[in-house]
Design a protein around this motif. Structure first.
Motif, PDB file in Angstrom:
ATOM      1  N   ASP A   1       0.843  -1.213   0.000  1.00  0.00           N
ATOM      2  CA  ASP A   1       0.000   0.000   0.000  1.00  0.00           C
ATOM      3  C   ASP A   1       0.869   1.250   0.000  1.00  0.00           C
ATOM      4  O   ASP A   1       0.561   2.246  -0.670  1.00  0.00           O
ATOM      5  CB  ASP A   1      -0.884   0.048   1.260  1.00  0.00           C
ATOM      6  CG  ASP A   1      -1.910  -1.074   1.274  1.00  0.00           C
ATOM      7  OD1 ASP A   1      -2.210  -1.585   0.182  1.00  0.00           O
ATOM      8  OD2 ASP A   1      -2.371  -1.425   2.377  1.00  0.00           O
TER       9      ASP A   1
ATOM     10  N   ASP B   1      -7.638  -2.323 -11.690  1.00  0.00           N
ATOM     11  CA  ASP B   1      -6.664  -1.254 -11.426  1.00  0.00           C
ATOM     12  C   ASP B   1      -5.869  -1.567 -10.158  1.00  0.00           C
ATOM     13  O   ASP B   1      -4.660  -1.350 -10.078  1.00  0.00           O
ATOM     14  CB  ASP B   1      -7.386   0.094 -11.242  1.00  0.00           C
ATOM     15  CG  ASP B   1      -7.945   0.609 -12.567  1.00  0.00           C
ATOM     16  OD1 ASP B   1      -7.758  -0.079 -13.593  1.00  0.00           O
ATOM     17  OD2 ASP B   1      -8.563   1.693 -12.560  1.00  0.00           O
ATOM     18  N   HIS B   2      -6.579  -2.096  -9.152  1.00  0.00           N
ATOM     19  CA  HIS B   2      -5.929  -2.425  -7.888  1.00  0.00           C
ATOM     20  C   HIS B   2      -4.839  -3.479  -8.106  1.00  0.00           C
ATOM     21  O   HIS B   2      -3.714  -3.361  -7.587  1.00  0.00           O
ATOM     22  CB  HIS B   2      -6.965  -2.919  -6.876  1.00  0.00           C
ATOM     23  CG  HIS B   2      -6.354  -3.372  -5.598  1.00  0.00           C
ATOM     24  ND1 HIS B   2      -5.898  -2.481  -4.643  1.00  0.00           N
ATOM     25  CD2 HIS B   2      -6.075  -4.621  -5.131  1.00  0.00           C
ATOM     26  CE1 HIS B   2      -5.378  -3.172  -3.634  1.00  0.00           C
ATOM     27  NE2 HIS B   2      -5.468  -4.470  -3.903  1.00  0.00           N
ATOM     28  N   GLU B   3      -5.195  -4.506  -8.910  1.00  0.00           N
ATOM     29  CA  GLU B   3      -4.192  -5.559  -9.182  1.00  0.00           C
ATOM     30  C   GLU B   3      -3.002  -4.988  -9.941  1.00  0.00           C
ATOM     31  O   GLU B   3      -1.860  -5.350  -9.693  1.00  0.00           O
ATOM     32  CB  GLU B   3      -4.833  -6.696  -9.998  1.00  0.00           C
ATOM     33  CG  GLU B   3      -5.665  -7.610  -9.140  1.00  0.00           C
ATOM     34  CD  GLU B   3      -6.590  -8.516  -9.975  1.00  0.00           C
ATOM     35  OE1 GLU B   3      -7.076  -9.483  -9.404  1.00  0.00           O
ATOM     36  OE2 GLU B   3      -6.825  -8.203 -11.170  1.00  0.00           O
TER      37      GLU B   3
ATOM     38  N   ARG C   1      -1.824  -1.971  -9.742  1.00  0.00           N
ATOM     39  CA  ARG C   1      -0.984  -1.200  -8.798  1.00  0.00           C
ATOM     40  C   ARG C   1      -0.188  -2.149  -7.892  1.00  0.00           C
ATOM     41  O   ARG C   1       0.969  -1.907  -7.585  1.00  0.00           O
ATOM     42  CB  ARG C   1      -1.853  -0.260  -7.951  1.00  0.00           C
ATOM     43  CG  ARG C   1      -2.373   0.927  -8.743  1.00  0.00           C
ATOM     44  CD  ARG C   1      -2.947   2.003  -7.848  1.00  0.00           C
ATOM     45  NE  ARG C   1      -4.170   1.599  -7.218  1.00  0.00           N
ATOM     46  CZ  ARG C   1      -5.390   1.861  -7.700  1.00  0.00           C
ATOM     47  NH1 ARG C   1      -5.533   2.557  -8.812  1.00  0.00           N
ATOM     48  NH2 ARG C   1      -6.468   1.444  -7.060  1.00  0.00           N
ATOM     49  N   ARG C   2      -0.848  -3.232  -7.487  1.00  0.00           N
ATOM     50  CA  ARG C   2      -0.174  -4.187  -6.619  1.00  0.00           C
ATOM     51  C   ARG C   2       0.998  -4.847  -7.370  1.00  0.00           C
ATOM     52  O   ARG C   2       2.088  -5.015  -6.829  1.00  0.00           O
ATOM     53  CB  ARG C   2      -1.204  -5.235  -6.205  1.00  0.00           C
ATOM     54  CG  ARG C   2      -0.774  -6.168  -5.130  1.00  0.00           C
ATOM     55  CD  ARG C   2      -1.974  -7.087  -4.821  1.00  0.00           C
ATOM     56  NE  ARG C   2      -1.522  -8.391  -4.393  1.00  0.00           N
ATOM     57  CZ  ARG C   2      -1.118  -8.637  -3.180  1.00  0.00           C
ATOM     58  NH1 ARG C   2      -1.100  -7.701  -2.259  1.00  0.00           N
ATOM     59  NH2 ARG C   2      -0.687  -9.840  -2.846  1.00  0.00           N
TER      60      ARG C   2
ATOM     61  N   SER D   1      -2.324   5.535  -6.710  1.00  0.00           N
ATOM     62  CA  SER D   1      -3.768   5.813  -6.578  1.00  0.00           C
ATOM     63  C   SER D   1      -4.020   7.305  -6.522  1.00  0.00           C
ATOM     64  O   SER D   1      -4.951   7.808  -7.149  1.00  0.00           O
ATOM     65  CB  SER D   1      -4.387   5.198  -5.314  1.00  0.00           C
ATOM     66  OG  SER D   1      -3.632   4.198  -4.788  1.00  0.00           O
TER      67      SER D   1
END
Ligand SMILES: Nc1ncnc2c1ncn2[C@@H]1O[C@H](COP(=O)(O)OP(=O)(O)OP(=O)(O)O)[C@@H](O)[C@H]1O
Length: 487
Positions: free
Chosen positions: A118, A140-142, A144-145, A125
């Motif tokens: 994070d 999008d979260h994946e 960024r991860r 983000s």
């Protein structure tokens, strides 16, 4: 030569104290802390510029102000030719992607419940990345991860540490996470604010090597802030030395180390531990005088209250050591730091007369070696002081001993290796890099007091930090107590 990536002109940042609503209602005058007071810097593309000086001299404030993490009081900052201080909206958002910072402890102002993934991805983000949904079906979260995992690997950690918490990492590993976080937005410029000061020496080397590799790989430009000159030697192309809110000398790193000009740079260098055994026994005298407050900086050259090469007035022949001591007494009298009562209390007989009082002051300031007309003036001043007239005693000393270093602020000339010091002519010829570099000394410094060194040199959190390369090491070091910058 191309224009520098970052150009700072006459930057000032004053913090105002006693400036709350209540203070104003009570009619209190705000006091200003002149943390940065007229700084000029240029950071060339692809280089590392070191910014060094003792704790409190304004290094972090300079870095944070030029990044717009703090609002400047005055001055200008150009980034790639654009006026940073005038930016707003989209322009400012773009600048914030292009220019990043690494703090000494990247977690001191972050929520400890955030995973390192994070922490690294937060900037993505905030800046609305990815701009378009990934074509491969990831969310999008994946995305960024995955980007956070890539970055963790790039800084020498492993992708499967992405869900761990900062407290599970050693100081060195945490700093790697801080670097990954700064790199997430593909910046061009990074301010490294004491990135290795809290780390053990062996871990420092690993982090410095990593920074070096990243600079080459991504073509980064660094402003590297440090209080310790030995750290900057191997990583910086050029160095700017700061004292009490001002830059006092800049130059190529080798010139700063091998041919320093400013007496403050000399003093900082003397404080660097030497590996060479023959140099370990060198005689060093501590710099005299306290670091003055940026609330009320000294007139003229700000270093003059501690300078071991302060220039006596023309016609006054006095050994440097003795002149320094007279000036220390004067400075104490003029700044209200002289406490006649405590001198009397220290006497065997507190009711003793002027003779004993004068002797005590002579002993405290080690004035006994002074002779001739100089001593006549000192004796006069001590007599006046024994009668409780401090201002008059200071004026008596000032009449004879006033220095150009207190009346005139020395400028920092525009040349490759300038020093803001009256020991160097302003209107000199070309700067050839020698001490005095073409601008020969105007006064022969009397160094009979020997070279100076810094005392009470501040070192941020020196807790050892071993085990950088192993996981699950908690060393608890690194917190520098710095709060978050202003939004
Ligand atoms: N928010 C603030 N309010 C008032 N004074 C401040 C504030 N932040 C910093 N200062 C003062 O400004 C001066 C410069 O501080 P700064 O942190 O920029 O110095 P520094 O050289 O980076 O020191 P360090 O290495 O200890 O961080 C110091 O005297 C400090 O006490």
């Amino acid at each position: 030569m191309t224009d520098p990536l970052v150009r700072v002109r006459d930057l000032r940042k004053y913090y105002f104290e006693d400036d709350t609503l209540l203070d104003r209602l009570l009619g209190r005058e705000p006091t200003s802390v002149k943390a940065v007071d007229g700084v000029d810097l240029a950071v060339e593309r692809g280089e590392t510029l070191g910014l060094v000086g003792e704790s409190g001299c304004g290094k972090s404030t300079t870095g944070e102000t030029l990044l717009r993490l703090r609002e400047a009081t005055e001055g200008s900052v150009e980034f790639d030719g654009e006026d940073v201080l005038g930016m707003s909206g989209e322009e400012l958002r773009t600048f914030r992607r292009r220019a990043q910072i690494v703090f000494q402890d990247p977690f001191s102002s972050l929520d400890p419940r955030m995973t390192v993934g994070d922490v690294v991805a937060e900037g993505l983000s905030i800046h609305g990345l990815p701009e378009e949904s990934p074509a491969d079906g990831r969310s999008d979260h994946e995305w960024r991860r995955d980007r956070a995992k890539e970055l963790l690997e790039r800084v020498g950690l492993s992708a499967d540490q992405v869900d761990r918490y900062p407290h599970e990492f050693s100081g060195g590993q945490r700093q790697r996470v801080g670097i990954a976080r700064a790199l997430a937005l593909d910046p061009e410029f990074v301010v490294l604010d004491e990135p290795v000061s809290a780390l053990d020496v062996s871990v420092q080397a690993q982090i410095l090597n990593l920074l070096d590799d990243l600079q080459e790989e991504y073509g980064l430009t660094y402003l590297f802030i440090a209080h310790d000159l030995s750290v900057v030697r191997h990583i910086c192309d050029r160095v700017a030395v700061m004292y009490l809110g001002e830059v006092v000398e800049t130059g190529p790193t080798d010139a700063i180390f091998d041919e320093p000009k400013h007496p403050y740079t000399n003093a900082l260098l003397e404080s660097v531990p030497r590996a060479d055994v023959s140099e370990q026994g060198r005689r060093v005298d501590p710099l005299s005088g306290d670091v003055p407050s940026p609330r009320n900086p000294p007139s003229g050259c700000r270093f003059r209250t501690r300078c071991p090469e302060i220039i006596p007035p023309p016609g006054v022949e006095i050994a440097q050591r003795d002149y320094r001591r007279v000036m220390d007494l004067r400075d104490r009298l003029e700044r209200g730091g002289f406490d006649a009562d405590s001198v009397r209390e220290r006497l065997d007989d507190p009711d003793a007369g002027a003779v004993a009082f004068k002797r005590a002051v002579r002993d405290e300031f080690e004035l006994d070696g002074i002779a001739g007309a100089n001593m006549d003036t000192v004796e006069d001043a001590l007599e006046i002081l024994a009668n409780g007239r401090e201002e008059e005693a200071a004026a008596r000393l000032r009449d004879r001993f006033e220095s150009v270093c207190e009346t005139d602020a020395p400028p920092l000339p525009d040349r490759p290796h300038p020093a803001a010091c009256h020991l160097f002519h302003e209107d000199a010829g070309p700067d050839d890099g020698r001490p005095g570099g073409g601008d020969g000394p105007i006064a022969e410094p009397d160094l009979d007091g020997g070279p100076a060194t810094m005392i009470g040199h501040p070192a941020a959190g020196e807790a050892p930090d071993d085990g950088d390369d192993s996981t699950d090491v908690t060393d608890g070091n690194g917190a520098d107590g710095r709060g978050s910058p202003e939004p």
